[in-house]
Design a protein around this motif. Structure first.
Motif, PDB file in Angstrom:
ATOM      1  N   TYR A 328       0.801  -1.213   0.000  1.00 57.88           N
ATOM      2  CA  TYR A 328       0.000   0.000   0.000  1.00 57.88           C
ATOM      3  C   TYR A 328       0.839   1.270   0.000  1.00 57.88           C
ATOM      4  CZ  TYR A 328      -3.657  -3.339   0.972  1.00 57.88           C
ATOM      5  OH  TYR A 328      -4.512  -4.406   0.887  1.00 57.88           O
ATOM      6  N   SER A 329       2.089   1.163  -0.420  1.00 55.80           N
ATOM      7  CA  SER A 329       2.901   2.365  -0.608  1.00 55.80           C
ATOM      8  C   SER A 329       2.385   3.127  -1.828  1.00 55.80           C
ATOM      9  CB  SER A 329       4.374   1.985  -0.820  1.00 55.80           C
ATOM     10  OG  SER A 329       4.898   1.386   0.346  1.00 55.80           O
ATOM     11  N   ILE A 330       2.334   4.453  -1.716  1.00 55.26           N
ATOM     12  CA  ILE A 330       1.770   5.292  -2.781  1.00 55.26           C
ATOM     13  C   ILE A 330       2.862   6.181  -3.353  1.00 55.26           C
ATOM     14  CG2 ILE A 330       0.096   7.117  -3.292  1.00 55.26           C
ATOM     15  CD1 ILE A 330      -1.605   5.989  -0.991  1.00 55.26           C
ATOM     16  N   SER A 331       2.933   6.234  -4.686  1.00 57.70           N
ATOM     17  CA  SER A 331       3.949   7.061  -5.353  1.00 57.70           C
ATOM     18  C   SER A 331       3.279   7.970  -6.369  1.00 57.70           C
ATOM     19  CB  SER A 331       4.979   6.187  -6.064  1.00 57.70           C
ATOM     20  OG  SER A 331       5.708   5.417  -5.131  1.00 57.70           O
ATOM     21  N   LEU A 332       3.629   9.248  -6.338  1.00 69.70           N
ATOM     22  CA  LEU A 332       3.182  10.206  -7.338  1.00 69.70           C
ATOM     23  C   LEU A 332       4.388  10.633  -8.158  1.00 69.70           C
ATOM     24  CD1 LEU A 332       1.212  10.586  -4.736  1.00 69.70           C
ATOM     25  CD2 LEU A 332       0.424  12.621  -5.994  1.00 69.70           C
ATOM     26  N   ARG A 333       4.253  10.606  -9.481  1.00 70.54           N
ATOM     27  CA  ARG A 333       5.344  10.969 -10.367  1.00 70.54           C
ATOM     28  C   ARG A 333       4.848  11.960 -11.425  1.00 70.54           C
ATOM     29  NH1 ARG A 333       7.605   9.362  -6.823  1.00 70.54           N
ATOM     30  NH2 ARG A 333       9.142   7.697  -6.572  1.00 70.54           N
ATOM     31  N   ASP A 334       5.351  13.194 -11.336  1.00 77.44           N
ATOM     32  CA  ASP A 334       5.060  14.246 -12.325  1.00 77.44           C
ATOM     33  C   ASP A 334       3.551  14.393 -12.582  1.00 77.44           C
ATOM     34  OD1 ASP A 334       7.786  14.858 -12.786  1.00 77.44           O
ATOM     35  OD2 ASP A 334       7.957  13.098 -14.066  1.00 77.44           O
ATOM     36  N   VAL A 335       2.791  14.416 -11.511  1.00 77.83           N
ATOM     37  CA  VAL A 335       1.333  14.479 -11.635  1.00 77.83           C
ATOM     38  C   VAL A 335       0.886  15.898 -11.941  1.00 77.83           C
ATOM     39  CG1 VAL A 335      -0.858  14.192 -10.426  1.00 77.83           C
ATOM     40  CG2 VAL A 335       0.965  12.494 -10.141  1.00 77.83           C
ATOM     41  N   THR A 336       0.111  16.025 -13.016  1.00 79.41           N
ATOM     42  CA  THR A 336      -0.475  17.301 -13.416  1.00 79.41           C
ATOM     43  C   THR A 336      -1.985  17.155 -13.415  1.00 79.41           C
ATOM     44  OG1 THR A 336       1.431  17.824 -14.799  1.00 79.41           O
ATOM     45  CG2 THR A 336      -0.591  19.046 -15.236  1.00 79.41           C
ATOM     46  N   ILE A 387       0.077   7.887 -10.699  1.00 81.69           N
ATOM     47  CA  ILE A 387      -0.078   7.625  -9.267  1.00 81.69           C
ATOM     48  C   ILE A 387      -0.217   6.120  -9.119  1.00 81.69           C
ATOM     49  CG2 ILE A 387      -1.480   7.985  -7.200  1.00 81.69           C
ATOM     50  CD1 ILE A 387      -2.429  10.608  -8.355  1.00 81.69           C
ATOM     51  N   THR A 388       0.642   5.527  -8.312  1.00 84.40           N
ATOM     52  CA  THR A 388       0.619   4.069  -8.157  1.00 84.40           C
ATOM     53  C   THR A 388       0.418   3.691  -6.696  1.00 84.40           C
ATOM     54  OG1 THR A 388       3.040   3.952  -7.905  1.00 84.40           O
ATOM     55  CG2 THR A 388       2.144   3.736 -10.139  1.00 84.40           C
ATOM     56  N   VAL A 389      -0.260   2.567  -6.510  1.00 83.48           N
ATOM     57  CA  VAL A 389      -0.401   1.945  -5.188  1.00 83.48           C
ATOM     58  C   VAL A 389       0.201   0.554  -5.300  1.00 83.48           C
ATOM     59  CG1 VAL A 389      -1.983   1.139  -3.409  1.00 83.48           C
ATOM     60  CG2 VAL A 389      -2.496   3.224  -4.663  1.00 83.48           C
ATOM     61  N   GLY A 390       1.278   0.325  -4.564  1.00 82.81           N
ATOM     62  CA  GLY A 390       1.954  -0.964  -4.667  1.00 82.81           C
ATOM     63  C   GLY A 390       2.486  -1.225  -6.058  1.00 82.81           C
ATOM     64  N   GLY A 391       2.873  -0.166  -6.771  1.00 81.56           N
ATOM     65  CA  GLY A 391       3.420  -0.313  -8.114  1.00 81.56           C
ATOM     66  C   GLY A 391       2.375  -0.392  -9.207  1.00 81.56           C
ATOM     67  N   LYS A 392       1.094  -0.374  -8.869  1.00 84.69           N
ATOM     68  CA  LYS A 392       0.020  -0.463  -9.867  1.00 84.69           C
ATOM     69  C   LYS A 392      -0.634   0.904 -10.044  1.00 84.69           C
ATOM     70  CE  LYS A 392      -0.941  -5.242  -8.570  1.00 84.69           C
ATOM     71  NZ  LYS A 392      -1.934  -6.185  -7.976  1.00 84.69           N
ATOM     72  N   ASP A 393      -0.726   1.323 -11.292  1.00 83.60           N
ATOM     73  CA  ASP A 393      -1.344   2.617 -11.583  1.00 83.60           C
ATOM     74  C   ASP A 393      -2.814   2.576 -11.175  1.00 83.60           C
ATOM     75  OD1 ASP A 393      -2.528   4.913 -12.920  1.00 83.60           O
ATOM     76  OD2 ASP A 393      -0.664   5.028 -14.058  1.00 83.60           O
ATOM     77  N   ILE A 394      -3.259   3.596 -10.409  1.00 82.34           N
ATOM     78  CA  ILE A 394      -4.627   3.569  -9.900  1.00 82.34           C
ATOM     79  C   ILE A 394      -5.658   3.699 -11.015  1.00 82.34           C
ATOM     80  CG2 ILE A 394      -3.960   4.460  -7.638  1.00 82.34           C
ATOM     81  CD1 ILE A 394      -5.072   7.163  -8.471  1.00 82.34           C
ATOM     82  N   LYS A 395      -5.253   4.226 -12.202  1.00 81.57           N
ATOM     83  CA  LYS A 395      -6.187   4.294 -13.317  1.00 81.57           C
ATOM     84  C   LYS A 395      -6.491   2.905 -13.886  1.00 81.57           C
ATOM     85  CE  LYS A 395      -5.611   8.986 -15.121  1.00 81.57           C
ATOM     86  NZ  LYS A 395      -5.256   9.807 -16.301  1.00 81.57           N
ATOM     87  N   GLU A 396      -5.633   1.943 -13.586  1.00 83.32           N
ATOM     88  CA  GLU A 396      -5.839   0.583 -14.072  1.00 83.32           C
ATOM     89  C   GLU A 396      -6.518  -0.297 -13.028  1.00 83.32           C
ATOM     90  OE1 GLU A 396      -2.027  -0.810 -15.292  1.00 83.32           O
ATOM     91  OE2 GLU A 396      -1.761   0.722 -16.842  1.00 83.32           O
ATOM     92  N   ILE A 397      -6.779   0.278 -11.847  1.00 87.38           N
ATOM     93  CA  ILE A 397      -7.450  -0.461 -10.767  1.00 87.38           C
ATOM     94  C   ILE A 397      -8.901   0.007 -10.700  1.00 87.38           C
ATOM     95  CG2 ILE A 397      -7.435  -0.977  -8.296  1.00 87.38           C
ATOM     96  CD1 ILE A 397      -4.491  -0.210  -8.242  1.00 87.38           C
ATOM     97  N   SER A 398      -9.826  -0.915 -10.595  1.00 88.53           N
ATOM     98  CA  SER A 398     -11.235  -0.527 -10.498  1.00 88.53           C
ATOM     99  C   SER A 398     -11.455   0.284  -9.226  1.00 88.53           C
ATOM    100  CB  SER A 398     -12.130  -1.770 -10.488  1.00 88.53           C
ATOM    101  OG  SER A 398     -11.948  -2.509  -9.295  1.00 88.53           O
TER     102      SER A 398
END
Length: 573
Positions: A328-336, A387-398
């Motif tokens: 459940y680690s969250i990473s933001l990268r160059d978010v606009t 934006i990823t949660v556990g390495g998974k992009d949240i846009k690809e998670i329901s």
């Protein structure tokens, strides 16, 4: 044709399928409507022309005709009305399910009353059109050419005399289409504006009274109502004038048939039976076209409503796969991100919020902190970056997979007009009463709930109107405790709390946060000095991140925030 009906009238696939059955039934009913006239012609042929038939022939034929018409009308009624009510329910559920999958950004651009009117009023209008207009209109488009060909084929002079005035009159209705749609749309939009103004007045009643704006508001609402009356009258006139003109032109059909027919009868070109047949046909065709013209006018009024439903359907929904999240680690990268295309709120935001740690976002009001929380919880979707949660992009998670792992406590609390127990139970619907009460204890609200007239069963009014701001906030916090999710998002939760309750909740939160990913916004910098990581946001960008001591040396913005916080603490009135 099913796809055309879905698109043209904003129907569900099942509704379009049922409408096709209704069209077929209406088509058969419209043709069967000529059967009594044909029976009358047989009687005239018998008594006038001398072609005698047995009396039982007429009895059997009349009974058979009545039975066929009765069965067809029953089928038409069932396919038009009973299926219509099912479709209105299905359409409302489809819209509700679609709204549930839309990002929060849709609702920030559309007034709540507008969405409500779409679900209720617009669907009701489509329901009425389904039961009175759509199937009859489309059936007429199929049946009228058949009747026209038969009339012209038997005697082209009399046939054209019947058909041409009908076509000319109907053309007047079609030619007025753009004007009718434009005026009905203006009236529709004004009704929406009225609805929004009344809702705003009700929601802000306290502010309106306290600032003495009642009289000003009444003048505004009166002006809007006057304008809607003018637009309504204009809309009715633009519908009535073409219909009246059409009716006058179509009246010529019968007169011309009689004049031409009598002339042809005198010359011996036709018989009395043929003349009578065309007179009856002229009456029946005009009767059908009259009702269809009114149906067409109703369909024109649907245009703006169908567009609203189509807007909901065509708005992109939040897609994604059901995923089992373990890290459940969250990473933001160059978010606009921007709420509108003109002014970006976030500009290339990059930071990490690690599992088992507390990450605080700080910055001046309006710098983008709450927007970041909305993106992480996927209430909005970011424009660029990841934006990823556990390495998974949240846009690809329901959203279902994501939401079940996130507890959110925002500064603006929304409560429902039900019991305290059920408001807290929203955190986890299958929770027992004992679990709800325990969550309330952890959220610091058990004591004040116990003092309510009916305790946990007390109804709290719309959006918790009977509770104070701090009490509403603590119920929201209790929800988060009950959900017990691995990701906790807290947006300025202490803003409406007194010092005593804030201390209680802080102690509870410290127990809740163990092993979880926690992201918090707080303007009370003293409360976040000892978190694992502080991220300083300045004008939509990450200025710096680190510990309290590090940021005092590296971040000018953080230094000013700390200085202002000390000045505020020492301020006296």
């Amino acid at each position: 044709m099913r796809k055309w009906l879905e698109k043209k009238f904003a129907l569900t696939p099942q509704g379009a399928k049922d409408t096709m059955k209704a069209i077929l039934a209406s088509f058969l009913v419209s043709l069967s409507a000529y059967a009594p006239a044909c029976l009358l012609l047989l009687v005239i042929d018998d008594f006038v022309m001398g072609n005698h038939r047995p009396s039982y022939f007429y009895v059997i034929l009349s009974a058979a005709t009545a039975l066929v018409i009765l069965v067809l009308m029953f089928i038409e009624y069932d396919s038009m009305y009973n299926t219509t009510y099912r479709e209105s329910a299905n359409l409302r559920m489809e819209i509700a399910n679609r709204l549930n999958r839309l990002p929060l950004s849709y609702f920030s651009k559309h007034d709540t009353s507008d969405v409500t009117q779409t679900i209720m009023s617009d669907v009701e209008a489509i329901e009425h059109a389904m039961s009175h207009s759509i199937s009859k209109f489309v059936a007429f488009l199929f049946s009228f050419p058949i009747i026209a060909i038969m009339l012209i084929g038997y005697n082209w002079k009399l046939g054209l005399t019947v058909i041409l005035p009908i076509l000319l009159g109907y053309s007047l209705v079609l030619l007025s289409k753009k004007v009718q749609i434009r005026t009905s749309k203006k009236y529709f939009l004004q009704l929406r504006k009225n609805s929004e103004s009344f809702q705003e007045a009700i929601e802000n009643a306290q502010e309106i009274r306290s600032f003495g704006l009642g009289r000003t508001l009444r003048r505004k609402l009166d002006a809007q109502m006057d304008e809607s009356e003018k637009l309504h009258l204009r809309s009715e006139i633009t519908s009535a004038v073409p219909l009246l003109s059409s009716n006058i032109v179509m009246q010529l059909s019968l007169a011309l048939v009689i004049l031409l027919g009598m002339n042809m009868l005198i010359k011996g070109e036709i018989s009395v039976l043929v003349l009578t047949a065309y007179i009856v046909a002229a009456l029946k065709v005009k009767e059908s076209v009259d009702s269809i013209s009114e149906n067409v006018a109703e369909l024109y009024h649907l245009d703006a409503r169908i567009r609203r439903i189509s807007d909901i359907r065509n708005n992109p929904v939040q897609e994604g796969r059901d995923e089992e999240i373990k890290d459940y680690s969250i990473s933001l990268r160059d978010v606009t991100f921007s709420y509108s295309s003109d002014s970006p709120v976030l500009k290339g935001v990059t930071f990490d919020a690690k599992q088992g740690q507390v990450t605080a976002l700080v910055g001046v009001s309006g710098c983008g902190k709450t927007s970041i929380l909305r993106l992480i919880s996927r209430l909005y979707d970011y424009d660029e970056g990841s934006i990823t949660v556990g390495g998974k992009d949240i846009k690809e998670i329901s959203t279902d997979s994501l939401f079940k792992n996130v507890s959110i406590v925002f500064q603006d609390v929304m409560l429902f007009n039900t019991s305290v127990m059920e408001n807290i139970r929203l955190g986890r619907r299958d929770a027992t009463d004992d679990e709800v009460i325990e969550a309330a204890r952890l959220g610091g609200c058990h004591d004040f709930i116990s003092r309510l007239p009916e305790g946990y069963n007390t109804k709290i009014g719309e959006n918790g109107a009977t509770l104070s701001g701090g009490e509403r906030q603590r119920i929201s916090i209790a929800r988060a405790f009950l959900k017990d999710a691995p990701v906790i998002i807290l947006d300025e939760i202490a803003a409406a709390l007194d010092v005593e309750n804030e201390k209680k909740i802080q102690d509870s939160l410290n127990r809740l946060m163990e092993g979880r990913t926690v992201i918090i916004i707080s303007h009370r910098l003293k409360s976040v000095e000892h978190v694992d990581s502080i991220v300083v946001i300045n004008d939509g960008r990450v200025e710096a991140s680190g510990s309290h001591r590090e940021l005092l040396k590296t971040s000018p913005t953080y230094g000013r925030l700390v200085e202002n916080a000390l000045l505020t603490e020492n301020f006296t009135y």
